[in-house]
Design an enzyme around this catalytic site. Sequence first.
Site, PDB file in Angstrom:
ATOM      1  N   ARG A 102       0.954  -0.998   0.084  1.00 25.06           N
ATOM      2  CA  ARG A 102       0.118  -0.010  -0.131  1.00 25.06           C
ATOM      3  C   ARG A 102       1.054   1.361   0.027  1.00 25.06           C
ATOM      4  O   ARG A 102       1.722   1.330   0.856  1.00 25.06           O
ATOM      5  CB  ARG A 102      -0.930  -0.044   1.142  1.00 25.06           C
ATOM      6  CG  ARG A 102      -1.573   1.449   1.380  1.00 25.06           C
ATOM      7  CD  ARG A 102      -2.876   1.371   2.352  1.00 25.06           C
ATOM      8  NE  ARG A 102      -3.902   0.555   1.857  1.00 25.06           N
ATOM      9  CZ  ARG A 102      -5.309   0.476   2.211  1.00 25.06           C
ATOM     10  NH1 ARG A 102      -5.373   1.256   3.341  1.00 25.06           N
ATOM     11  NH2 ARG A 102      -6.458   0.153   1.464  1.00 25.06           N
ATOM     12  N   HIS A 129      -7.042   0.808  -6.693  1.00 29.35           N
ATOM     13  CA  HIS A 129      -7.208  -0.037  -5.592  1.00 29.35           C
ATOM     14  C   HIS A 129      -7.790  -1.246  -6.283  1.00 29.35           C
ATOM     15  O   HIS A 129      -9.187  -1.480  -5.736  1.00 29.35           O
ATOM     16  CB  HIS A 129      -8.261   0.782  -4.644  1.00 29.35           C
ATOM     17  CG  HIS A 129      -8.259   0.243  -3.313  1.00 29.35           C
ATOM     18  ND1 HIS A 129      -7.804  -0.808  -2.857  1.00 29.35           N
ATOM     19  CD2 HIS A 129      -9.045   0.556  -2.073  1.00 29.35           C
ATOM     20  CE1 HIS A 129      -7.845  -1.283  -1.744  1.00 29.35           C
ATOM     21  NE2 HIS A 129      -8.997  -0.176  -1.289  1.00 29.35           N
ATOM     22  N   GLN A 132      -9.727  -4.063  -3.940  1.00 28.56           N
ATOM     23  CA  GLN A 132     -11.088  -3.599  -3.610  1.00 28.56           C
ATOM     24  C   GLN A 132     -12.066  -4.254  -4.649  1.00 28.56           C
ATOM     25  O   GLN A 132     -13.068  -4.611  -4.111  1.00 28.56           O
ATOM     26  CB  GLN A 132     -11.114  -2.268  -3.452  1.00 28.56           C
ATOM     27  CG  GLN A 132     -12.369  -1.535  -2.929  1.00 28.56           C
ATOM     28  CD  GLN A 132     -12.896  -2.048  -1.497  1.00 28.56           C
ATOM     29  OE1 GLN A 132     -12.017  -1.779  -0.695  1.00 28.56           O
ATOM     30  NE2 GLN A 132     -13.798  -2.495  -1.445  1.00 28.56           N
ATOM     31  N   ASP A 224     -17.023   7.080  -2.091  1.00 25.25           N
ATOM     32  CA  ASP A 224     -15.799   6.721  -1.275  1.00 25.25           C
ATOM     33  C   ASP A 224     -15.660   8.028  -0.568  1.00 25.25           C
ATOM     34  O   ASP A 224     -16.189   9.214  -0.916  1.00 25.25           O
ATOM     35  CB  ASP A 224     -14.700   6.297  -2.253  1.00 25.25           C
ATOM     36  CG  ASP A 224     -13.431   6.091  -1.595  1.00 25.25           C
ATOM     37  OD1 ASP A 224     -13.579   5.842  -0.350  1.00 25.25           O
ATOM     38  OD2 ASP A 224     -12.390   6.141  -2.206  1.00 25.25           O
ATOM     39  N   CYS A 264     -16.393   1.368  -0.279  1.00 24.98           N
ATOM     40  CA  CYS A 264     -15.345   0.651   0.292  1.00 24.98           C
ATOM     41  C   CYS A 264     -15.170   0.650   1.636  1.00 24.98           C
ATOM     42  O   CYS A 264     -14.361   0.023   1.851  1.00 24.98           O
ATOM     43  CB  CYS A 264     -14.202   1.078  -0.639  1.00 24.98           C
ATOM     44  SG  CYS A 264     -13.594   2.830  -0.615  1.00 24.98           S
ATOM     45  N   ARG A 292     -13.780  -8.651   1.405  1.00 23.85           N
ATOM     46  CA  ARG A 292     -12.669  -8.369   1.090  1.00 23.85           C
ATOM     47  C   ARG A 292     -11.690  -9.792   1.502  1.00 23.85           C
ATOM     48  O   ARG A 292     -10.479 -10.027   0.744  1.00 23.85           O
ATOM     49  CB  ARG A 292     -11.914  -7.065   2.044  1.00 23.85           C
ATOM     50  CG  ARG A 292     -12.426  -5.779   1.540  1.00 23.85           C
ATOM     51  CD  ARG A 292     -11.911  -5.561   0.234  1.00 23.85           C
ATOM     52  NE  ARG A 292     -10.213  -5.272  -0.044  1.00 23.85           N
ATOM     53  CZ  ARG A 292      -9.522  -4.367   0.525  1.00 23.85           C
ATOM     54  NH1 ARG A 292     -10.035  -3.460   0.913  1.00 23.85           N
ATOM     55  NH2 ARG A 292      -8.254  -4.617   0.229  1.00 23.85           N
TER      56      ARG A 292
HETATM   57  N1   CP Z   1     -11.339  -0.372   1.829  1.00 31.72           N
HETATM   58  C1   CP Z   1     -10.233  -0.412   2.315  1.00 31.72           C
HETATM   59  O1   CP Z   1      -9.187  -0.470   1.391  1.00 31.72           O
HETATM   60  O2   CP Z   1     -10.054  -0.009   3.728  1.00 31.72           O
HETATM   61  P1   CP Z   1      -8.537   0.038   4.522  1.00 31.72           P
HETATM   62  O3   CP Z   1      -8.314   1.495   4.184  1.00 31.72           O
HETATM   63  O4   CP Z   1      -9.423  -0.055   6.017  1.00 31.72           O
HETATM   64  O5   CP Z   1      -7.728  -1.016   4.203  1.00 31.72           O
HETATM   65  N1  NVA Z   2      -9.930   6.687  -1.643  1.00 32.29           N
HETATM   66  C1  NVA Z   2      -9.517   6.188  -0.315  1.00 32.29           C
HETATM   67  C2  NVA Z   2      -9.749   4.610  -0.435  1.00 32.29           C
HETATM   68  C3  NVA Z   2      -9.391   4.238   1.232  1.00 32.29           C
HETATM   69  C4  NVA Z   2      -9.638   2.692   1.177  1.00 32.29           C
HETATM   70  C5  NVA Z   2      -8.141   6.635  -0.056  1.00 32.29           C
HETATM   71  O1  NVA Z   2      -7.267   6.709  -0.909  1.00 32.29           O
HETATM   72  O2  NVA Z   2      -8.038   6.933   1.142  1.00 32.29           O
END
Ligand code: CP
Ligand code: NVA
Length: 307
Positions: A102, A129, A132, A224, A264, A292
């Site tokens: 990440r 992402h 997801q 989101d 998400c 997930r």
């Molecule tokens: N939806 C998602 O990726 O959540 P987290 O940021 O908690 O991993």
């Molecule tokens: N768009 C959001 C998604 C979190 C899971 C971010 O990048 O923070």
Amino acid sequence: MKRDLVSVLDMEKDFEDFIMDGIELKKRFKRGEMNFSLTGKTLAMIFEKPSTRTRVSFETAMTQLGGHAIYLSPRDMQMGRGETVADTARVLSGMVDGIMYRAFDNKNVKELARHATVSVINGLDDIEHPTQIVADFMTVFEHKGKFKGLKMAYIGDGNNTCNSLMLGAALLGVDFYAATPKGFEPMKDFVRKAREIAKRNGSQVIITNDPKEGAKDADIIYTDVWISMGQEKEGDEKEKKFKAFQINKELVSKAKKNYIFMHCLPAHRGLEVTDEVADSKNSVIFDEAENRLHAEKIILLKTIAGF
Ligand code: CP
Ligand code: NVA
């Protein structure tokens, strides 16, 4: 040859298999049939940003598949003190069987994938992402029983989740509408690519600045957060521009009666969505979150185990 999952496009040829095999794996798990295909395997998980779902789902998925996961934060790694992404990739490849990353910057995910000899999975970056989206379309199929002919409306910020969702919808032949304030549309390259794919699959990708056009007769309403991780300084100024894009009772009244609401998560209740919608009978957000876990399993099997 190793298989990476950096973009939804890395699943271009078999995206539907990820969804259907993921659903099948979930059914078997619920029946108590265990799958230990990753016995003795280790996944390194590098998190430059916080996470609840991605961390817990990948770690639990590895455990349930017979393997093991290691949580790594750049704060505690040499990468945080200047060791290069390429060297990190080479070192980890000598010890583990896969790397989930990440990252703030998509370039670093690509760089890690380029230098790693084990599979690299993108656990979210600034533009995509992909993991997801596997869980999301599993949820869509479980609730709607089909893909073709559905209208999915993503209403809010044209961000990483939106880019990936748009590609996923195009691959499955789902009509996709992104309704965002001006200047917050999904990335042009992704829109172009999604339209190309959608054309082959008989569906469309519409970009609009009108939330009502998005919501009208939608089967799925998805949103989101307005402020993604790493964009915190855009704060209040950005929120003002998004007011009309809040998913509330009035906006969802334009959708089909049996529409489903997706997010998400994490949700910022009272901003992009009201409690009334998030907690309504149409909301499937917690099914989506649970998926997930099952999505990560099929992703790990198809990448690390080469299923
Ligand atoms: N939806 C998602 O990726 O959540 P987290 O940021 O908690 O991993
Ligand atoms: N768009 C959001 C998604 C979190 C899971 C971010 O990048 O923070």
